[in-house]
Design an enzyme around this catalytic site. Structure first.
Site, mmCIF file in Angstrom:
data_model
loop_
_atom_site.group_PDB
_atom_site.id
_atom_site.type_symbol
_atom_site.label_atom_id
_atom_site.label_comp_id
_atom_site.label_asym_id
_atom_site.label_seq_id
_atom_site.Cartn_x
_atom_site.Cartn_y
_atom_site.Cartn_z
ATOM 1 C CG ASP A 1 70.954 13.996 42.293
ATOM 2 O OD1 ASP A 1 71.913 13.673 43.021
ATOM 3 O OD2 ASP A 1 70.003 14.696 42.694
ATOM 4 C CG ASP B 1 71.268 14.511 45.954
ATOM 5 O OD1 ASP B 1 70.370 13.660 45.785
ATOM 6 O OD2 ASP B 1 71.256 15.630 45.392
ATOM 7 C CG HIS C 1 66.869 19.780 48.926
ATOM 8 N ND1 HIS C 1 68.150 20.287 48.950
ATOM 9 C CD2 HIS C 1 66.774 19.064 47.769
ATOM 10 C CE1 HIS C 1 68.802 19.904 47.850
ATOM 11 N NE2 HIS C 1 67.995 19.148 47.130
ATOM 12 C CG HIS D 1 70.533 18.890 43.969
ATOM 13 N ND1 HIS D 1 70.027 17.716 43.442
ATOM 14 C CD2 HIS D 1 70.394 19.830 43.004
ATOM 15 C CE1 HIS D 1 69.597 17.944 42.208
ATOM 16 N NE2 HIS D 1 69.809 19.209 41.913
#
Ligand code: ZN
Length: 323
Positions: free
Chosen positions: A247, A163, A126, A165
């Site tokens: 995740d 991931d 991120h 995200h």
């Protein structure tokens, strides 16, 4: 040929306050699974070096890197953004996390190992060129990919992000015009979900696949086969990087997808197959998210076991027959 396992005790000393899901116990959980399985004995275990500022500045603005070095706290916590904080160990942990990727590139390019897994934190995908975000300080995988392109004479690398995200920071960095011909980013991610990006591709080198909450192995398999693999085949990456967040696991505390260990094994094998055809089998995988400690440990083990056992079978059974 073998698999490198790169980590550092500094990565355990970074923590962002009581109750924060991105906690040192995550790395302990991965390490515990690795030890219980005896897999560590088969791996080339290395300690991550500190990335220096120039390594970080290949993908981050100089002002941002200099500021993080300057404001790193000597006591207590410093809140960088709503989700990300530094304690007195965080700067070194972040530099080790990025340094692990650089060491992994050195290892695979020198032929000392076939692939590498970096068990590091803080995570990185991120972090944008100019800011921390979502538990990430420096974009570890981007730092490593840029190092491979700038310092190892490679012309094309792929960054694959599984991931839950969207890796908005990696996308921000590599959608810039100067990186576009050299980097292909392929990802899937839960949508709509944090960081609410990724649905509009800013550049043609981005293959982002939004998936609905609840999506499991079947949806991922279809997306990978229909979109990732043709794009990777056409791009012919000379080295594959993986933003390995776990995740999207069914048991994860933050994510809402439904992957299981077998799905991570399947994805890993697909990427190894691409690497075998185009990249002399070279893969550098770096830990991103994963917040249910048991699911994280089991999934990371499944991923590294696949990397390692297929690497060990190089030249004999190939990827077939690997359990
Ligand atoms: Zn994540």
């Amino acid at each position: 040929m073998t698999t490198a396992y790169i980590t550092h005790p500094d990565c355990l000393r970074h923590e962002m306050g009581a109750g924060h899901p991105e906690c040192p116990a995550r790395l302990h959980a991965v390490d515990e699974q690795m030890r219980m399985s005896s897999l560590l004995e088969e791996l080339r275990c290395l300690e991550a070096p500190l990335a220096d500022a120039d390594d970080l500045k290949r993908v981050h603005c100089a002002d941002y890197v200099d500021r993080i070095f300057e404001i790193a706290p000597t006591e207590g916590y410093l809140q960088l953004d709503a989700d990300t904080a530094m304690n007195p160990h965080s700067l070194n942990a972040a530099r080790r996390a990025a340094g692990a990727g650089i060491m992994a590139v050195d290892e695979v390019m020198a032929g000392r190992c076939q692939n590498a897994f970096c068990a590091v934190r803080p995570c990185g995908h991120h972090a944008t060129p100019v800011q921390s975000m979502g538990f990430c300080i420096f974009n570890n995988v981007a730092v490593a990919a840029a190092y491979a392109l700038d310092q190892k004479g490679l012309e094309r690398v792929a960054v694959i992000d599984f991931d839950v995200h969207h890796g908005n920071g990696t996308e921000d960095i590599f959608s810039a015009a100067n990186w576009q011909p050299k980097v292909l980013m392929a990802s899937f991610f839960q949508h709509p979900f944090y960081p609410y990006s990724g649905t509009v591709n800013p550049a043609s080198n981005m293959v982002n696949i939004p998936l609905a909450a609840g999506s499991g192995g079947d949806a991922v398999m279809r997306a990978v086969e229909a979109q990732w693999l043709p794009a990777l085949e056409q791009f012919r990456p000379q080295l594959l990087f993986i933003s390995a967040g776990f995740d999207a696991h069914r048991e994860d505390l933050l994510g809402g997808m439904a992957l299981e260990e077998d799905d991570y094994i399947w994805i890993t094998r697909q990427l190894m197959s691409v690497a075998e055809r185009h990249a002399d089998k070279r893969i550098v995988s770096m830990l991103e998210g994963g917040y249910n400690l048991q699911a994280l440990g089991r999934s990371a083990l499944a991923h590294v076991e696949t990397l390692a056992h297929s690497a060990r079978l190089q030249g004999s059974a190939g990827l077939q027959g690997v359990s």
